[in-house]
Motif scaffolding. Structure first.
Motif, PDB file in Angstrom:
ATOM      1  N   LEU A  76       0.833  -1.203   0.000  1.00  0.00           N
ATOM      2  CA  LEU A  76       0.000   0.000   0.000  1.00  0.00           C
ATOM      3  C   LEU A  76       0.867   1.251   0.000  1.00  0.00           C
ATOM      4  O   LEU A  76       0.549   2.249  -0.648  1.00  0.00           O
ATOM      5  N   ASN A  77       1.975   1.188   0.730  1.00  0.00           N
ATOM      6  CA  ASN A  77       2.925   2.302   0.759  1.00  0.00           C
ATOM      7  C   ASN A  77       3.461   2.579  -0.637  1.00  0.00           C
ATOM      8  O   ASN A  77       3.480   3.726  -1.106  1.00  0.00           O
ATOM      9  N   PHE A 125      -3.061  -7.719 -13.680  1.00  0.00           N
ATOM     10  CA  PHE A 125      -2.864  -8.800 -12.724  1.00  0.00           C
ATOM     11  C   PHE A 125      -2.846 -10.151 -13.419  1.00  0.00           C
ATOM     12  O   PHE A 125      -3.569 -10.380 -14.391  1.00  0.00           O
ATOM     13  N   ASP A 126      -2.016 -11.049 -12.911  1.00  0.00           N
ATOM     14  CA  ASP A 126      -1.932 -12.404 -13.448  1.00  0.00           C
ATOM     15  C   ASP A 126      -3.238 -13.156 -13.267  1.00  0.00           C
ATOM     16  O   ASP A 126      -3.922 -12.995 -12.245  1.00  0.00           O
ATOM     17  N   ILE A 183      -3.076  -9.434  -0.282  1.00  0.00           N
ATOM     18  CA  ILE A 183      -2.293  -8.300  -0.787  1.00  0.00           C
ATOM     19  C   ILE A 183      -2.830  -7.858  -2.154  1.00  0.00           C
ATOM     20  O   ILE A 183      -2.951  -6.659  -2.433  1.00  0.00           O
ATOM     21  N   ILE A 184      -3.164  -8.809  -3.002  1.00  0.00           N
ATOM     22  CA  ILE A 184      -3.696  -8.495  -4.326  1.00  0.00           C
ATOM     23  C   ILE A 184      -5.031  -7.767  -4.225  1.00  0.00           C
ATOM     24  O   ILE A 184      -5.252  -6.742  -4.891  1.00  0.00           O
ATOM     25  N   LYS A 215      -5.939  -3.874  -5.355  1.00  0.00           N
ATOM     26  CA  LYS A 215      -7.013  -3.524  -6.292  1.00  0.00           C
ATOM     27  C   LYS A 215      -7.936  -2.466  -5.684  1.00  0.00           C
ATOM     28  O   LYS A 215      -8.365  -1.537  -6.371  1.00  0.00           O
ATOM     29  N   GLU A 216      -8.217  -2.612  -4.397  1.00  0.00           N
ATOM     30  CA  GLU A 216      -9.091  -1.653  -3.710  1.00  0.00           C
ATOM     31  C   GLU A 216      -8.472  -0.255  -3.707  1.00  0.00           C
ATOM     32  O   GLU A 216      -9.160   0.744  -3.980  1.00  0.00           O
TER      33      GLU A 216
END
Length: 359
Positions: free
Chosen positions: A72-73, A93-94, A145-146, A150-151
């Motif tokens: 996020l950083n 994204f994969d 984390i993915i 996205k959010e």
């Protein structure tokens, strides 16, 4: 003696072409990409953030619940800087990986498990250098984390695409079709998928610590054009794929005893991979995998020719909720960067309006 290559360790990430194509790497300023559309390999970029944005003990940034926030950083501070320069960002994204990548993924999991065990020992011994080393080796990108990424991207108004297969294959297609201008990744696989270019070190800047050494080097944005590679090595894309197969890809192990330079000599002397296999037999080497399957992964990848783009509007309240309330980032720092970004955008819009007025 005949050497059968099976269940050997594949390369860590991507194809190791770096030294072979060194002359094609050109330094470039980020400002040169103002108004350009950049397609980021999401997993590659997030992994970069998680492994580089860490404390002195090698541990990633975390909130009060012990949840990782390094990604996020990176997304907020580094992408906000790129956006303020007028750079158009899209994250890809994969999706589902080819089954041939299963072995590589399993090997990576095993390495992370071993690294995590060594990390725990380093913590007990209070060995700071070892903690830094093994903490990075144990890093991974999970579903949480993915989804969090996205959010935040959606709240920042940065579009993203969920590729059906390999993200680099999707980006390569979009760049080749003019949907995007550049492919952004730290790996060279995009050239095998047909991308005309690659941008490296776009999401990082300044100094970078060399792995396992207390040495720092300057990191700067780099551009590489496929035309330069083909002209430099005097091969075409098919031969580049053959070369990659010989030195190892994410989908097959390397041929023992054959490095990039030797592989280049081999592909330049043979006009088909069948001929290459015949040559390998004379050297008592034989591959155990179907090279045609590897070729097909790169030449006919699983991509979406009309990808669905997810994009939200820039939402300051949503960004602050994610970063300040959930991730426990400094409210003062987040607010400062948002204020500075908004001022820059307003100034750019004013300049754009004046430019339009005087046309």
């Amino acid at each position: 003696m005949l050497i059968i290559i099976k269940n050997k360790k594949c390369e860590k990430m991507g194809v190791p072409l770096g030294k072979l194509i060194e002359p094609c790497k050109q330094k470039i300023e980020l400002t040169a990409f103002s108004g350009k559309k950049l397609g980021f390999d999401a997993s590659n970029t997030l992994f970069q953030f998680v492994t580089t944005i860490r404390g002195q003990d090698g541990q990633p940034l975390m909130n009060e619940k012990g949840e990782i926030t390094s990604h996020l950083n990176g997304l907020f501070y580094r992408l906000l800087n790129l956006k303020s320069l007028g750079i158009d960002i899209t994250f890809i994204f994969d999706g589902e990986s080819p089954y041939l990548k299963k072995t590589t993924k399993q090997e990576r999991r095993e390495r992370r498990t071993i690294a995590q065990q060594k990390l725990e020992i380093a913590k007990e011994e209070n060995d700071l250098m070892a903690m830094q080393k093994y903490a990075r080796q144990a890093a991974t990108i999970n579903e949480k984390i993915i989804n969090e990424s996205k959010e935040l991207l959606y709240s920042m108004g940065i579009p993203y695409i969920q590729a059906p297969g390999e993200a680099e294959a999707q980006i390569a297609f979009m760049v080749s079709q003019g949907m995007l201008d550049y492919c952004v990744s730290q790996d060279y696989d995009c050239f095998l998928f047909g991308s005309p270019n690659l941008l490296k070190n776009i999401a990082i800047s300044g100094k970078k610590k060399l792995p396992y050494k207390n040495v720092y080097v300057d990191v700067y944005p780099t551009i590489i054009e496929s035309k330069c590679i083909f002209d430099l090595l005097q091969i075409d894309r098919d031969q580049l794929i053959w070369l990659a197969i010989l030195i190892g890809t994410d989908f097959n192990p390397k041929v023992p005893g054959i490095g990039p330079k030797t592989a280049l000599e081999i592909v330049k002397k043979n006009n088909s991979f069948e001929n290459i296999m015949t040559f390998l037999k004379t050297k008592n080497k034989e591959i155990s995998f179907d090279y045609k399957e590897i070729e097909n992964i790169f030449k006919t990848p699983n991509i979406d020719k009309n990808p669905k783009i997810e994009k939200g509007e820039f939402n300051r309240k949503s960004i602050e909720k994610i970063l300040i309330d959930k991730a426990n980032f400094s409210q003062e720092r987040v607010t400062k960067h948002l204020d500075e970004y908004i001022v820059k955008i307003i100034e750019k819009e004013k300049q754009k309006t004046l430019s339009d007025w005087f046309r």
